[in-house]
Design an enzyme around this catalytic site. Structure first.
Site, PDB file in Angstrom:
ATOM      1  N   ASP A  60       0.867  -1.184   0.000  1.00 28.84           N
ATOM      2  CA  ASP A  60       0.000   0.000   0.000  1.00 28.84           C
ATOM      3  C   ASP A  60       0.908   1.239   0.000  1.00 28.84           C
ATOM      4  O   ASP A  60       1.706   1.418   0.926  1.00 28.84           O
ATOM      5  CB  ASP A  60      -0.874  -0.050   1.271  1.00 28.84           C
ATOM      6  CG  ASP A  60      -1.874   1.091   1.325  1.00 28.84           C
ATOM      7  OD1 ASP A  60      -1.564   2.199   0.834  1.00 28.84           O
ATOM      8  OD2 ASP A  60      -2.963   0.878   1.872  1.00 28.84           O
ATOM      9  N   LEU A  75       0.622   5.490 -10.460  1.00 32.20           N
ATOM     10  CA  LEU A  75      -0.763   5.378 -10.928  1.00 32.20           C
ATOM     11  C   LEU A  75      -1.701   4.840  -9.855  1.00 32.20           C
ATOM     12  O   LEU A  75      -2.894   4.697 -10.100  1.00 32.20           O
ATOM     13  CB  LEU A  75      -0.840   4.462 -12.165  1.00 32.20           C
ATOM     14  CG  LEU A  75      -0.426   5.093 -13.487  1.00 32.20           C
ATOM     15  CD1 LEU A  75       1.073   4.972 -13.698  1.00 32.20           C
ATOM     16  CD2 LEU A  75      -1.152   4.453 -14.655  1.00 32.20           C
ATOM     17  N   TYR A 147     -11.248  12.483  -4.066  1.00 31.76           N
ATOM     18  CA  TYR A 147     -10.463  12.207  -5.279  1.00 31.76           C
ATOM     19  C   TYR A 147      -9.969  13.517  -5.892  1.00 31.76           C
ATOM     20  O   TYR A 147      -8.761  13.688  -6.112  1.00 31.76           O
ATOM     21  CB  TYR A 147     -11.339  11.442  -6.256  1.00 31.76           C
ATOM     22  CG  TYR A 147     -10.668  10.997  -7.532  1.00 31.76           C
ATOM     23  CD1 TYR A 147      -9.756   9.944  -7.531  1.00 31.76           C
ATOM     24  CD2 TYR A 147     -10.961  11.605  -8.749  1.00 31.76           C
ATOM     25  CE1 TYR A 147      -9.158   9.512  -8.715  1.00 31.76           C
ATOM     26  CE2 TYR A 147     -10.370  11.179  -9.933  1.00 31.76           C
ATOM     27  CZ  TYR A 147      -9.473  10.140  -9.909  1.00 31.76           C
ATOM     28  OH  TYR A 147      -8.880   9.711 -11.083  1.00 31.76           O
ATOM     29  N   LYS A 151      -6.162  14.594  -5.607  1.00 21.77           N
ATOM     30  CA  LYS A 151      -5.314  14.692  -6.805  1.00 21.77           C
ATOM     31  C   LYS A 151      -4.748  16.105  -6.969  1.00 21.77           C
ATOM     32  O   LYS A 151      -3.640  16.288  -7.473  1.00 21.77           O
ATOM     33  CB  LYS A 151      -6.129  14.307  -8.041  1.00 21.77           C
ATOM     34  CG  LYS A 151      -6.447  12.809  -8.134  1.00 21.77           C
ATOM     35  CD  LYS A 151      -5.236  12.018  -8.605  1.00 21.77           C
ATOM     36  CE  LYS A 151      -5.574  10.553  -8.812  1.00 21.77           C
ATOM     37  NZ  LYS A 151      -4.439   9.763  -9.302  1.00 21.77           N
TER      38      LYS A 151
END
Ligand code: NAD
Ligand code: UDP
Ligand code: UDP
Length: 322
Positions: A60, A75, A147, A151
């Site tokens: 992880d 990624l 998310y 990001k």
């Protein structure tokens, strides 16, 4: 004999990552695939295990990783709204702590690092098509924020590690990409529509279906990633990578029904919160930087993807929802 370039691919057992691993091996690199199999699968990489230059590490990336590599492709992160919203705190940790650990690794090794950023950093855009200089319209406290903001923070970290520690970075803002090996239960529109069409089930249109996306076939996207990483100098801006053909979800459903010879009808469901109303990249920067432009037509890419899922449906690997 020349030593092979050792490439680390985080998220390498996922949809995009597995294609990146495959391409790097084909290009003569050794590949170390790191993944915690959160949304990825060993099935995506099983054909690579026979290659002596391919190695899989179950890990992880929110935890530190000490290995020796020559290049990093970061990624790792669930990409489907359904998946990244299941455990939003883990999604932010993957984006932020994952970026810190991979940047720390790149800094120690003095190697080039690629970040898979996303068109989601533009949120529900007021500028159309989206150009890299557009700063976006993102809800910081909504259900997509884990998310989108994760990001965005990862991008901040990449550019700060570049400015502060001279880390050699490449950041791509990837627009909707599709193709074989998207998980069938992933929840993204292309996999949902194709599986529903192949099973003769109703196609689930969220909202009016007039919202748009621009879909890039995976092979084109991987070409773009490899070309960006091939540049000799750091690029001082994120680079949009995506296809510029924009389509509404209703037109996409109709196209998939026709290409798959399906008798499915359309049903309408609620639009998820904060679902962007339109999305299309301006890719002039990538074109100018490394001459990249997608080559695969939407019909052609969808046919490849339909064939992939048809095989799974015939072999009862996909049963769909009733
Ligand atoms: P995916 O869900 O198929 O793959 C993500 C992979 O990351 C999976 O194998 C998953 O198990 C792994 N992963 C998740 N969290 C991890 C962690 N903490 N540690 C290690 N591994 C972890 O998604 P994808 O479509 O292949 O997307 C890959 C990357 O590209 C993601 O970073 C995504 O944000 C980005 N991206 C994809 C798209 C797209 O349309 N496919 C668009 C924009 C950005
Ligand atoms: N890190 C890592 N592998 C390495 C080097 C660093 O996982 O080979 C991690 C490290 O655990 C740290 C993070 O990357 O938490 C950031 O590293 P950096 O050197 O930037 O920061 P520091 O270690 O000084 O906090
Ligand atoms: N969508 C849909 N039906 C589905 C899944 C998705 O109409 O079964 C819509 C979704 O609301 C969005 C678009 O398709 O407007 C793209 O969704 P996806 O989850 O693939 O990606 P993203 O929203 O992250 O671009």
């Amino acid at each position: 004999m020349l030593r092979k370039r050792r490439c680390l691919v985080t998220g390498g057992a996922g949809f995009l990552g597995s294609h990146v691993c495959e391409r790097l091996l084909n290009n003569g690199c050794a590949v170390i695939c790191v993944d915690n199999l959160y949304t990825g699968s060993r099935l995506n990489i099983q054909h690579l295990f026979a290659n002596p230059f391919f190695q899989f590490i179950f890990h992880d990336i929110t935890q530190p990783l000490f290995i020796e590599v020559d290049e990093i492709y970061n990624l790792a992160c669930p990409a489907s709204p359904v998946q990244y919203q299941k455990d939003p705190v883990q999604t932010t940790k993957t984006c932020v702590l994952g970026a810190i650990n991979m940047l720390g690794l790149a800094k120690r090794l003095k190697v080039k690092i690629f970040q898979a950023s996303t068109s989601e950093v533009y949120g529900d855009p007021e500028v159309h098509p989206q150009v890299e200089s557009y700063r976006g319209s993102v809800n910081p406290v909504g259900i997509r924020s884990c998310y989108d903001e994760g990001k965005r923070c990862a991008e901040t970290l990449f550019f700060d590690y570049h400015r502060q520690h001279a880390v050699d970075i490449r950041v791509a803002r990837i627009f909707n990409t599709y193709g074989p090996r998207m998980q069938s239960n992933d929840g993204r529109v292309i996999s949902n529509f194709i599986i529903q069409a192949l099973l003769g089930q109703p196609i689930t249109i969220f909202g009016s279906g007039n919202q748009t996306r621009s879909f890039c076939y995976v092979d084109d996207l991987v070409d773009g990633i490899i070309a960006l990483m091939g540049l000799d100098t750091s690029v001082n801006s994120p680079v949009n990578l995506g296809n510029t053909i924009e389509i509404s979800m209703i037109d996409l459903a109709t196209l998939i029904i026709s290409l798959s010879d399906s008798s499915s009808t359309l049903i309408y469901k609620d639009l998820p919160l904060d679902d962007p109303s339109r999305r299309k990249p301006n890719i002039n920067f990538a074109k100018a930087l490394f001459g990249w432009t997608p080559a695969v037509s939407l019909d052609g890419g969808l046919m490849q993807t339909i064939d992939f899922y048809r095989y799974k449906v015939i072999n009862r690997e996909v049963v769909g929802e009733s």
